[in-house]
Design an enzyme around this catalytic site. Structure first.
Site, short mmCIF file in Angstrom:
data_model
loop_
_atom_site.label_atom_id
_atom_site.label_comp_id
_atom_site.label_asym_id
_atom_site.label_seq_id
_atom_site.Cartn_x
_atom_site.Cartn_y
_atom_site.Cartn_z
CD GLU A 344 -3.01 -0.75 2.38
OE1 GLU A 344 -4.11 -1.30 2.33
OE2 GLU A 344 -2.64 -0.04 3.36
CB CYS A 345 0.69 4.33 0.11
SG CYS A 345 0.88 6.10 -0.20
CB ALA A 346 5.31 3.60 1.73
CG LEU A 348 2.36 1.72 -5.75
CD1 LEU A 348 2.02 0.56 -6.67
CD2 LEU A 348 1.26 2.79 -5.82
CB SER A 437 -3.39 -0.28 -4.47
OG SER A 437 -4.29 0.79 -4.32
#
Length: 464
Positions: A344-346, A348, A437
């Site tokens: 998630e986020c980081a 990704l 994501s």
């Protein structure tokens, strides 16, 4: 029979951001802990950073309570779960008391949370640049929604004894209890950067000092006895506490038989964003959860069969993450073997080919860079196809919070179709066992994410 839980509790709110909620809430948590109470810390909304300071103040995990991500029906159960064995629960609000998800009324507001928890509200008011007007301000907040109980006010940023006297006189006329008065104290300040406060993991010695300063400020300026009495006036919470095993059973899943697979969870200064319930769900689903630090550890934990890489600040540590080539290679090999990898986020960005020119794991054929634009807000999304996280068509509520841009922003098999807000779009990547994501999702609302990941994890002794 409806179960009840008697847990004293307070919600710390404010008329607007910047009023001093974090200072007061964290200071209260630390001050009551210093009195020998076991304090359960909570934060309204999706924020990951404040809970780190709360955990430092109390010695217990900071937990989020978010009606948008988890649904209003889980607010009380999640609070009760986090407060198990505690003497007091302190909840720090988000933004202004009545501010919530944009264009959706009270949804995800501190006021909605206070009503769901049946908890009295302590309103932190920035007293600078006003005197008698403070009474009108507080009266408006107290009368706007009769179901929200304002139990008293803590005045912050008060300039002098005379200023305090004027503010107290005005609030006395309004019939509102003043539960504390705080002066400006630079020692209690916590540094910020592009996404808010600097996380505890990046500045622990200074963070310890800041929390100690907050506690001293609150002890000196607040009536802790009156606040304790107010917390004890909260009626019992009704309903059963949330339980990870029960959540999985309710979703129709049970732990698989055989050896417990090792699920490695990234942590350390670069990956500080996580919800405590995720590890609890993974454990209940049959995993052995093992943390590791991509900044320090050159190898994944022994027998790693699945990987979870949450949010954080990889952009701050891109050179250091890139320099750990041995670990990057192991992550790439694990993903290439088809093992479950949820990012998630980081996470990704860490799986991308590069971040601001620094080589990353290369699992995804995408390049990331920092930008000046802040992307922030709740999102409604649907799973485009089957993945390790969710079957196709699964609807989720998530949150996006970053200043980076990924090119391309979605793979040939996207992770999510974002349906609101704005025009529909796809984002993220699904390839093999990888689900990557920008969207943060709270698994308490999607417990099958944990069971799906554990079911596909490689077990000890099996070939990777």
């Amino acid at each position: 029979m409806v179960s009840t839980l008697r847990i004293p509790r307070l919600v710390v709110a404010a008329p607007s951001s910047g009023s001093g909620k974090t200072t007061v809430a964290t200071g209260l948590m630390a001050a009551f802990t210093g009195r020998g109470l076991t304090v359960s810390p909570h934060k309204a909304g999706p924020d990951y950073i404040d809970p780190g300071y709360h955990a430092l103040a109390t010695g217990r995990p900071g937990r989020n309570l978010d009606a948008y991500l988890c649904g209003t029906e889980l607010l009380g159960p999640l609070c009760a779960h986090g407060a198990a064995g505690a003497d007091l629960a302190v909840v720090e609000g988000v933004m202004g008391l009545y501010d919530g998800a944009a264009g959706q009324g009270e949804l995800a507001s501190t006021a909605q949370l206070a009503k769901a928890l049946r908890a009295p509200v302590v309103l932190v008011v920035d007293g600078s640049s006003q005197s008698r007007s403070v009474a009108a301000l507080v009266h408006g907040f107290a009368s706007w929604d009769p179901e929200v109980r304002i139990g008293g006010v803590i005045l912050n940023k008060v300039g002098s004894d005379r200023h305090e006297e004027l503010l107290r006189e005005a609030l006395d006329e309004a019939g509102v209890d003043v539960l504390g008065v705080l002066r400006r104290t630079p020692q209690a300040a916590t540094p910020s950067r592009h996404l808010g406060l600097v996380p505890v993991a990046e500045r622990e010695p200074d963070a310890v000092a800041a929390v100690a300063a907050m506690a001293e400020q609150v002890r000196a300026g607040c009536d802790l006895d009156a606040l304790w009495a107010l917390a004890r006036s909260a009626p019992p919470l009704t309903g059963a506490p949330w339980d990870p095993a029960g959540a999985l059973a309710g979703a129709g899943t049970s732990p698989p038989s055989g050896p417990r697979p090792v699920v490695a969870v990234a942590g350390g200064a670069a990956f500080t964003f996580s919800y405590a319930e995720h590890a609890e769900l993974l454990t209940a689903a049959g995993a052995e959860v093992v943390p590791f630090d991509p900044l320090r550890d050159e190898h994944l934990p022994e027998s790693t069969g699945a990987l979870v890489i949450g949010g954080g600040f990889p952009e701050v540590y891109a050179p250091e993450l890139s320099a750990n080539a041995a670990l990057r290679a192991e992550v790439a090999s694990l993903a290439a073997a088809g093992a479950p990898v949820v990012a998630e986020c980081a996470g990704l960005l860490y799986l991308a080919r590069e971040l601001d020119g620094a080589p990353m794991c290369g699992v995804l054929d995408a390049s990331a860079r920092m930008t000046e634009r802040l992307t922030l807000g709740y999102r409604d999304a649907v799973a485009v196809g089957d993945s390790v996280l969710a079957p196709a068509g699964t609807r989720v509520s998530g949150h996006e919070f970053h200043r980076t841009r990924l090119e391309p922003g979605a793979g040939t098999a996207p992770a999510w179709g974002v349906v609101r807000p704005g025009p529909p779009r796809t984002e993220g990547f699904v390839q093999g066992g990888v689900h990557a994501s920008y969207l943060h999702v709270h698994w308490a609302a999607l417990p099958t994410a944990a069971s799906r990941l554990v079911a596909r994890a490689v077990r000890p002794g099996a070939p990777v």
